[in-house]
Design a protein around this motif. Structure first.
Motif, PDB file in Angstrom:
ATOM      1  N   PRO A  26       0.811  -1.225   0.000  1.00 29.82           N
ATOM      2  CA  PRO A  26       0.000   0.000   0.000  1.00 29.82           C
ATOM      3  C   PRO A  26       0.842   1.273   0.000  1.00 29.82           C
ATOM      4  CG  PRO A  26      -0.967  -1.586   1.489  1.00 29.82           C
ATOM      5  CD  PRO A  26       0.340  -2.172   1.033  1.00 29.82           C
ATOM      6  N   LYS A  27       1.921   1.283   0.780  1.00 27.82           N
ATOM      7  CA  LYS A  27       2.733   2.490   0.852  1.00 27.82           C
ATOM      8  C   LYS A  27       3.493   2.724  -0.452  1.00 27.82           C
ATOM      9  CE  LYS A  27       2.698   4.553   3.964  1.00 27.82           C
ATOM     10  NZ  LYS A  27       1.735   5.636   4.290  1.00 27.82           N
ATOM     11  N   GLU A  28       3.999   1.653  -1.065  1.00 28.98           N
ATOM     12  CA  GLU A  28       4.681   1.784  -2.348  1.00 28.98           C
ATOM     13  C   GLU A  28       3.719   2.314  -3.407  1.00 28.98           C
ATOM     14  OE1 GLU A  28       7.787  -1.927  -1.582  1.00 28.98           O
ATOM     15  OE2 GLU A  28       6.006  -2.196  -2.816  1.00 28.98           O
ATOM     16  N   TYR A  29       2.511   1.773  -3.403  1.00 29.84           N
ATOM     17  CA  TYR A  29       1.511   2.229  -4.374  1.00 29.84           C
ATOM     18  C   TYR A  29       1.184   3.707  -4.149  1.00 29.84           C
ATOM     19  CZ  TYR A  29      -2.890   2.921  -6.792  1.00 29.84           C
ATOM     20  OH  TYR A  29      -3.872   3.432  -7.603  1.00 29.84           O
ATOM     21  N   GLU A  30       0.971   4.063  -2.921  1.00 26.18           N
ATOM     22  CA  GLU A  30       0.584   5.436  -2.602  1.00 26.18           C
ATOM     23  C   GLU A  30       1.689   6.417  -2.981  1.00 26.18           C
ATOM     24  OE1 GLU A  30      -1.375   7.851   1.191  1.00 26.18           O
ATOM     25  OE2 GLU A  30      -0.542   5.846   1.459  1.00 26.18           O
ATOM     26  N   LEU A  31       2.927   6.025  -2.730  1.00 21.99           N
ATOM     27  CA  LEU A  31       4.066   6.871  -3.070  1.00 21.99           C
ATOM     28  C   LEU A  31       4.168   7.054  -4.583  1.00 21.99           C
ATOM     29  CD1 LEU A  31       6.631   8.405  -2.227  1.00 21.99           C
ATOM     30  CD2 LEU A  31       7.835   6.194  -2.172  1.00 21.99           C
ATOM     31  N   LEU A  32       4.048   5.965  -5.342  1.00 24.04           N
ATOM     32  CA  LEU A  32       4.110   6.048  -6.801  1.00 24.04           C
ATOM     33  C   LEU A  32       2.974   6.910  -7.339  1.00 24.04           C
ATOM     34  CD1 LEU A  32       5.247   5.185  -9.545  1.00 24.04           C
ATOM     35  CD2 LEU A  32       3.774   3.138  -9.410  1.00 24.04           C
ATOM     36  N   HIS A  33       1.777   6.698  -6.840  1.00 20.39           N
ATOM     37  CA  HIS A  33       0.620   7.448  -7.325  1.00 20.39           C
ATOM     38  C   HIS A  33       0.769   8.931  -7.011  1.00 20.39           C
ATOM     39  CE1 HIS A  33      -3.551   8.884  -7.562  1.00 20.39           C
ATOM     40  NE2 HIS A  33      -3.728   7.906  -8.434  1.00 20.39           N
ATOM     41  N   TYR A  34       1.269   9.223  -5.821  1.00 19.93           N
ATOM     42  CA  TYR A  34       1.447  10.615  -5.411  1.00 19.93           C
ATOM     43  C   TYR A  34       2.426  11.333  -6.330  1.00 19.93           C
ATOM     44  CZ  TYR A  34       2.395  14.639  -2.404  1.00 19.93           C
ATOM     45  OH  TYR A  34       2.542  15.911  -1.918  1.00 19.93           O
ATOM     46  N   LEU A  35       3.545  10.675  -6.651  1.00 21.64           N
ATOM     47  CA  LEU A  35       4.530  11.274  -7.542  1.00 21.64           C
ATOM     48  C   LEU A  35       3.988  11.403  -8.965  1.00 21.64           C
ATOM     49  CD1 LEU A  35       7.717   9.307  -6.372  1.00 21.64           C
ATOM     50  CD2 LEU A  35       7.310  11.751  -6.029  1.00 21.64           C
ATOM     51  N   ALA A  36       3.301  10.364  -9.429  1.00 18.80           N
ATOM     52  CA  ALA A  36       2.858  10.321 -10.826  1.00 18.80           C
ATOM     53  C   ALA A  36       1.720  11.284 -11.126  1.00 18.80           C
ATOM     54  CB  ALA A  36       2.429   8.892 -11.197  1.00 18.80           C
ATOM     55  N   ILE A  41      11.212   7.355 -12.039  1.00 18.57           N
ATOM     56  CA  ILE A  41      11.353   7.953 -10.703  1.00 18.57           C
ATOM     57  C   ILE A  41      12.769   8.487 -10.601  1.00 18.57           C
ATOM     58  CG2 ILE A  41      11.228   7.583  -8.231  1.00 18.57           C
ATOM     59  CD1 ILE A  41       9.343   5.270  -8.771  1.00 18.57           C
ATOM     60  N   SER A  42      12.900   9.787 -10.625  1.00 19.90           N
ATOM     61  CA  SER A  42      14.201  10.432 -10.739  1.00 19.90           C
ATOM     62  C   SER A  42      14.610  11.099  -9.430  1.00 19.90           C
ATOM     63  CB  SER A  42      14.151  11.478 -11.866  1.00 19.90           C
ATOM     64  OG  SER A  42      15.365  12.180 -11.953  1.00 19.90           O
ATOM     65  N   THR A  43      15.891  10.961  -9.097  1.00 25.96           N
ATOM     66  CA  THR A  43      16.449  11.635  -7.922  1.00 25.96           C
ATOM     67  C   THR A  43      16.914  13.029  -8.304  1.00 25.96           C
ATOM     68  OG1 THR A  43      17.213   9.532  -6.996  1.00 25.96           O
ATOM     69  CG2 THR A  43      18.220  11.550  -6.131  1.00 25.96           C
ATOM     70  N   LEU A  64      10.632   0.556  -4.787  1.00 21.54           N
ATOM     71  CA  LEU A  64       9.718   0.843  -5.885  1.00 21.54           C
ATOM     72  C   LEU A  64      10.458   0.763  -7.224  1.00 21.54           C
ATOM     73  CD1 LEU A  64       6.818   1.606  -6.529  1.00 21.54           C
ATOM     74  CD2 LEU A  64       7.374   3.987  -6.004  1.00 21.54           C
ATOM     75  N   ARG A  65      11.614   1.377  -7.280  1.00 18.45           N
ATOM     76  CA  ARG A  65      12.418   1.318  -8.512  1.00 18.45           C
ATOM     77  C   ARG A  65      12.780  -0.122  -8.868  1.00 18.45           C
ATOM     78  NH1 ARG A  65      16.441   6.226  -7.022  1.00 18.45           N
ATOM     79  NH2 ARG A  65      15.471   7.907  -8.225  1.00 18.45           N
ATOM     80  N   GLU A  66      13.170  -0.894  -7.856  1.00 17.02           N
ATOM     81  CA  GLU A  66      13.561  -2.281  -8.107  1.00 17.02           C
ATOM     82  C   GLU A  66      12.421  -3.078  -8.724  1.00 17.02           C
ATOM     83  OE1 GLU A  66      14.851  -3.622  -4.296  1.00 17.02           O
ATOM     84  OE2 GLU A  66      16.900  -2.826  -4.517  1.00 17.02           O
ATOM     85  N   ASP A  92      13.757   7.157   1.197  1.00 17.44           N
ATOM     86  CA  ASP A  92      14.774   6.595   0.306  1.00 17.44           C
ATOM     87  C   ASP A  92      14.601   5.095   0.126  1.00 17.44           C
ATOM     88  OD1 ASP A  92      15.869   9.144   0.165  1.00 17.44           O
ATOM     89  OD2 ASP A  92      17.310   8.766   1.780  1.00 17.44           O
ATOM     90  N   THR A  93      14.319   4.387   1.213  1.00 14.66           N
ATOM     91  CA  THR A  93      14.193   2.930   1.100  1.00 14.66           C
ATOM     92  C   THR A  93      12.952   2.545   0.307  1.00 14.66           C
ATOM     93  OG1 THR A  93      13.105   2.847   3.280  1.00 14.66           O
ATOM     94  CG2 THR A  93      15.466   2.444   3.219  1.00 14.66           C
ATOM     95  N   HIS A  94      11.875   3.300   0.456  1.00 15.52           N
ATOM     96  CA  HIS A  94      10.666   3.012  -0.319  1.00 15.52           C
ATOM     97  C   HIS A  94      10.887   3.319  -1.808  1.00 15.52           C
ATOM     98  CE1 HIS A  94       8.534   2.432   3.449  1.00 15.52           C
ATOM     99  NE2 HIS A  94       7.515   1.988   2.746  1.00 15.52           N
ATOM    100  N   ILE A  95      11.563   4.407  -2.091  1.00 18.02           N
ATOM    101  CA  ILE A  95      11.883   4.729  -3.482  1.00 18.02           C
ATOM    102  C   ILE A  95      12.739   3.616  -4.092  1.00 18.02           C
ATOM    103  CG2 ILE A  95      13.232   6.260  -4.967  1.00 18.02           C
ATOM    104  CD1 ILE A  95      10.657   7.577  -4.291  1.00 18.02           C
TER     105      ILE A  95
END
Length: 239
Positions: A163-173, A223-225, A208-210, A202-205
């Motif tokens: 859920p947190k990975e999804y929420e983070l990706l959706h928030y950025l996208a 997903i860019s730093t 997610l990238r992996e 950082d660990t969630h990013i």
């Protein structure tokens, strides 16, 4: 009456399991207990729980190892229970895919609120709403986020996210090319009183990238730093 959700409670202390069961059952949750890591992992693999409440400090197989093994197969939402002062364990927990943590001693009311919040986030997200009634989907060249179905696909292959990975990706996208600081992501994605280490982001990013890279390196690179600032989602347009 239909049960609201299935919750697995994992703790080597029986009194804590009993306390959590009592409060969770009052909310009409179906509760399963496990008294050690091995039993918890076996039950979590066998059944599809809606939330797992997982103690960190257990003999033999601790909560960190349980979550790490679970994440190789499932994205079941996990709330880690940690003792005060175990900051290193909390950071480890986020690194292996924990969605939230609660510090002992805790208020049972806080546990219920955290469980409810995580259940809401695992089925929907507050960051994007539609006023037209149209299907709530973000589509990019290799990546699609179907918010109605809470599903992410890369090159038509579904990706299993917590859920947190999804929420983070959706928030950025939902705001392509906008740069978000780590502090802002902690505040908005971890959206209640959360005083976490910035490494949590950082660990969630990284995770997610992996997962995106496993299917498409181009999707992972979306997903860019932004060094010294934070992160952004770079939309890739078709030629």
């Amino acid at each position: 009456m239909e049960k609201e959700a299935q919750v697995l409670v994992v703790d080597d202390e029986e009194r804590i399991r009993r306390l959590l069961r009592m409060y969770l059952e009052r909310e009409n949750y179906e509760v399963t207990e496990a008294e050690n890591g091995e039993s918890a992992l076996a039950k979590a693999m066998e059944e599809d729980f809606d939330v797992i409440l997982l103690d960190v400090m257990m003999p033999d197989m601790d909560g960190i190892e349980v979550c790490k093994e679970l994440r190789t197969v499932k994205a079941t939402p996990v709330i880690m229970l940690t003792a005060k002062g175990e900051e290193a364990n909390r950071v480890q927990g986020f690194e292996v895919g924990t969605d939230d943590y609660i510090v002992k001693p805790f208020s049972p009311r806080e546990v219920i609120l955290r469980v409810k919040a995580l259940l809401r986030r695992s089925s929907s997200t507050k960051f994007l709403t539609t006023e037209t009634g149209a299907k709530d989907v973000l589509v990019f060249s290799q990546l699609m986020i179907d918010n109605d179905a809470h599903r992410v696909t890369v090159d038509n292959e579904e990706i299993s996210l917590t859920p947190k990975e999804y929420e983070l990706l959706h928030y950025l996208a939902q705001a392509p090319d906008k740069v978000f600081s780590r502090e802002q992501l902690l505040k908005d994605v971890w959206n209640y009183d959360f005083f976490g280490d910035l490494r949590t982001v950082d660990t969630h990013i990284k995770r997610l990238r992996e997962k995106l890279n496993h299917v498409s390196e181009d999707a992972g690179n979306m997903i860019s730093t932004v060094w010294g600032v934070g992160y952004k989602f770079e939309a890739v347009n078709e030629e």
